[in-house]
Write an enzyme that holds these catalytic residues in place. Sequence first.
Site, PDB file in Angstrom:
ATOM      1  N   GLU A  46      43.522  53.230  31.736  1.00 56.20           N
ATOM      2  CA  GLU A  46      43.707  52.079  32.617  1.00 56.20           C
ATOM      3  C   GLU A  46      44.044  52.640  33.989  1.00 56.20           C
ATOM      4  OE1 GLU A  46      46.848  48.541  33.715  1.00 56.20           O
ATOM      5  OE2 GLU A  46      46.819  49.270  31.645  1.00 56.20           O
ATOM      6  N   ARG A  50      45.966  50.214  42.717  1.00 54.69           N
ATOM      7  CA  ARG A  50      47.151  50.140  43.576  1.00 54.69           C
ATOM      8  C   ARG A  50      47.048  51.066  44.784  1.00 54.69           C
ATOM      9  NH1 ARG A  50      51.848  50.453  38.860  1.00 54.69           N
ATOM     10  NH2 ARG A  50      51.017  48.776  37.547  1.00 54.69           N
ATOM     11  N   THR A  74      45.696  46.233  37.064  1.00 54.40           N
ATOM     12  CA  THR A  74      46.265  45.513  38.204  1.00 54.40           C
ATOM     13  C   THR A  74      45.179  44.761  38.987  1.00 54.40           C
ATOM     14  OG1 THR A  74      47.760  47.433  38.376  1.00 54.40           O
ATOM     15  CG2 THR A  74      48.060  45.680  39.968  1.00 54.40           C
ATOM     16  N   LYS A 134      47.308  41.319  27.443  1.00 54.26           N
ATOM     17  CA  LYS A 134      48.273  42.373  27.732  1.00 54.26           C
ATOM     18  C   LYS A 134      49.679  41.803  27.580  1.00 54.26           C
ATOM     19  CE  LYS A 134      49.494  45.664  31.414  1.00 54.26           C
ATOM     20  NZ  LYS A 134      49.039  46.258  32.703  1.00 54.26           N
TER      21      LYS A 134
END
Length: 222
Positions: A46, A50, A74, A134
């Site tokens: 993953e 960011r 994200t 998640k």
Amino acid sequence: MVNNFCKEIIQQLKTTGVVAGFSVEKVEHAVPIAEALLAGGIEAIELTIRTPVAIDAIRAISAEVPRMLVGAGTILSPKLAAESKAAGADFGVAPGLNHQVVREAYSIGLPFAPGIATPSELESAIELGCRFVKFFPAEPLGGITYLRSMSAPYKHLGVQYFPLGGLNAENMMDYLKEPNVPAIGGSWIVKKSLIENEDWAGIASRAAEVRSILTQSTQVTS
């Protein structure tokens, strides 16, 4: 809307057990990290969006390390969902539940797991067609005890969970022993200091330690 997290990807996640989560500041670090993780036995990542280079890093790994199952993390906007898909991400996840992101991911064919922390959020995800979510942040919320209690009323719907947050080598098997948890997220494997020092062997070693725990657990339960 129907769930678009296909059984094939779920099976790949179950096979690897632990998904290594990390971010990169330099694109040139992306492929060596992925290769090191593969060398250690971890076949899914993953890569969190960011940093400014995250999408390019996803693109590089998707192109140069085809064995790696690439997840984009994200994803906070429909635009990032589209960019992740275009870069070659196999699936996407987010820390929270954003209806617009879920709908965009569905429309472009990106398997997507929104983040949930409460029964109400889980019901919203279910209403949107999600059956793989998640569970975040796992340990601060109450860990496996909380997940068992929260998920119980929805067991008949076949929802599966991807826990992340506060997990480590000591507690990961508590989650992976649950039938509705095919894989967990491991952000402890790729330490920032190892990336900064370009210690790819160190990352491979940490991945191998995780794989050893998974293998030993399988042998014990078989």
